[in-house]
Design an enzyme around this catalytic site. Structure first.
Site, PDB file in Angstrom:
ATOM      1  N   GLY A 108       0.773  -0.982   0.193  1.00 35.27           N
ATOM      2  CA  GLY A 108      -0.378  -0.027  -0.064  1.00 35.27           C
ATOM      3  C   GLY A 108       0.905   1.494   0.005  1.00 35.27           C
ATOM      4  O   GLY A 108       0.360   1.923  -1.207  1.00 35.27           O
ATOM      5  N   ASN A 109       1.851   1.494   0.803  1.00 37.84           N
ATOM      6  CA  ASN A 109       2.034   2.012   0.965  1.00 37.84           C
ATOM      7  C   ASN A 109       3.330   2.707  -0.492  1.00 37.84           C
ATOM      8  O   ASN A 109       4.048   3.489  -0.724  1.00 37.84           O
ATOM      9  CB  ASN A 109       4.030   2.295   1.749  1.00 37.84           C
ATOM     10  CG  ASN A 109       3.559   2.392   3.032  1.00 37.84           C
ATOM     11  OD1 ASN A 109       1.992   3.092   3.619  1.00 37.84           O
ATOM     12  ND2 ASN A 109       4.045   1.633   3.925  1.00 37.84           N
ATOM     13  N   LYS A 142      -1.433  -3.774  13.380  1.00 34.22           N
ATOM     14  CA  LYS A 142      -1.469  -3.461  11.587  1.00 34.22           C
ATOM     15  C   LYS A 142      -1.451  -1.788  11.294  1.00 34.22           C
ATOM     16  O   LYS A 142      -2.669  -1.094  11.667  1.00 34.22           O
ATOM     17  CB  LYS A 142      -2.568  -4.236  10.565  1.00 34.22           C
ATOM     18  CG  LYS A 142      -2.329  -3.691   9.257  1.00 34.22           C
ATOM     19  CD  LYS A 142      -1.416  -3.883   8.359  1.00 34.22           C
ATOM     20  CE  LYS A 142      -1.738  -4.123   6.874  1.00 34.22           C
ATOM     21  NZ  LYS A 142       0.029  -4.572   5.714  1.00 34.22           N
ATOM     22  N   LYS A 172      -1.752  -7.813   4.000  1.00 37.23           N
ATOM     23  CA  LYS A 172      -2.246  -8.140   2.457  1.00 37.23           C
ATOM     24  C   LYS A 172      -0.941  -9.112   1.663  1.00 37.23           C
ATOM     25  O   LYS A 172      -0.823 -10.638   1.151  1.00 37.23           O
ATOM     26  CB  LYS A 172      -1.877  -6.953   1.153  1.00 37.23           C
ATOM     27  CG  LYS A 172      -0.691  -6.198   1.381  1.00 37.23           C
ATOM     28  CD  LYS A 172       0.242  -6.578   0.060  1.00 37.23           C
ATOM     29  CE  LYS A 172       1.463  -6.079   0.264  1.00 37.23           C
ATOM     30  NZ  LYS A 172       1.549  -5.872   1.257  1.00 37.23           N
ATOM     31  N   LYS A 232       5.990  -9.819   5.862  1.00 35.98           N
ATOM     32  CA  LYS A 232       6.650 -10.029   4.697  1.00 35.98           C
ATOM     33  C   LYS A 232       7.413 -11.108   3.890  1.00 35.98           C
ATOM     34  O   LYS A 232       7.531 -11.740   3.299  1.00 35.98           O
ATOM     35  CB  LYS A 232       7.133  -8.730   4.248  1.00 35.98           C
ATOM     36  CG  LYS A 232       6.240  -7.344   3.612  1.00 35.98           C
ATOM     37  CD  LYS A 232       7.377  -6.025   2.951  1.00 35.98           C
ATOM     38  CE  LYS A 232       6.014  -5.336   1.965  1.00 35.98           C
ATOM     39  NZ  LYS A 232       5.535  -4.835   3.324  1.00 35.98           N
TER      40      LYS A 232
END
Length: 311
Positions: free
Chosen positions: A9-10, A122, A206, A264
């Site tokens: 998203g970033n 989050k 995600k 991640k």
């Protein structure tokens, strides 16, 4: 090859950028320029983050005097999944004329007993100074935590168990369709006492959803693309160095922030451990290079990427 890509998203709304629609659409088009060559040669499934975007909409909703209460996070997740999915859909159609592309709203099943609901981690929304964040937290009942040199809001992030529409996604991929799905990790849902689905206040990571989906779709590779070129060992210290080719065992021995690089790494390691295939973490503009093993942090069972020479 079948490739699942999770876009940060970033990376779609970079630090310091205003969350205007035209800024984000430009960033999406930049992402698609990197993804299009991969989509031309391989089956491609794209997921994306929504932390900055859902945070913006949550703040707007909380401050809207016309609402008796703010929109819940599952609804905000669906809104951003549709918004970013639309931008991705259109950019991919323009980049690959004649190729079928679909953007889907997906639900992701989580457990109502997940301990994450009692421990928000989050990051969502924009960055603030400590004073700004604490003021907003008092006014809106938020939980805020440090994110690097700044502060951001945090919300529960339960572990994904299954993307509810997995079978439909698999059918589309088999027909050669590029699928944009599970945006923001998917809309978080649980099964209630009647066995029916209902939304919950959370944001799912995600990358973890992407890895889960990649495994369910029997993908050959799972790529987590963000705004950094590779995972760094000893980040922020004089001993900082890039990790290029590694194994889940080696990568798990390092320490990474729980709210950013940690998920991640966990997603990449988990996918490789469960499937024996390749995962990677790297820069959004290097998708093809990462898939070929020439960029990013490549994670495989034996720290090599033997299929790269066949691409």
């Amino acid at each position: 090859m079948r490739v699942v890509v999770a876009l940060g998203g970033n990376a779609l709304l970079r630090r310091g950028q205003k969350p205007d629609a035209d800024v984000q659409r430009d960033n999406v088009m930049t992402a698609v320029r990197s993804l299009a060559p991969v989509a031309a040669d391989h089956e491609l499934i794209i997921t994306h983050g929504n932390g900055p975007q859902v945070g913006v909409l949550a703040l707007e909703s909380a401050n809207d005097p016309n609402l008796s209460r703010p929109y819940p996070f599952d609804t905000l997740g669906a809104m951003t999944e549709g918004m970013i999915g639309y931008w991705m859909l259109q950019a991919l159609q323009n980049a690959l004329p004649g190729r079928q592309v679909v953007a889907m709203i997906n639900q992701t099943l989580v457990s109502v007993a997940d301990p994450a609901f009692a421990n928000p981690t989050k990051f969502v929304g924009e960055i603030y100074t400590r004073d700004e964040a604490e003021k907003l937290a008092r006014a809106n009942g938020w939980t805020v935590r440090p994110d690097g040199d700044h502060y951001r809001r945090v919300v529960p992030s339960p572990a994904p168990q299954r993307v509810v529409e997995t079978r439909l996604i698999r059918t589309l991929v088999r027909q050669g369709v590029i699928v944009v799905c599970a945006g923001g990790g998917g809309v978080p849902v649980v099964r209630n006492e009647k066995g029916q689905l209902e939304g919950v206040e959370a944001v799912i990571d995600k990358d973890l959803t992407g890895a889960l989906l990649a495994e369910a779709l029997e993908a050959d590779a799972f790529l987590s693309l963000t705004d950094v070129p590779e995972v760094l060992r000893h980040f922020g210290t004089p001993r900082q160095e890039a990790i290029r080719h590694t194994t889940p065992h080696e990568l798990r021995a390092e320490r990474f922030p729980a709210g950013s690089m940690g998920p991640k790494v966990e997603a990449a390691c988990g996918f490789v451990e469960r499937t024996g295939d390749m995962a990677a973490i790297g820069s959004l503009d290097q998708c093809a290079e990462i898939l070929a093993g020439r960029s990013g942090t490549i994670v495989t069972p034996n720290a090599t990427w033997p299929l790269a020479s066949t691409l």
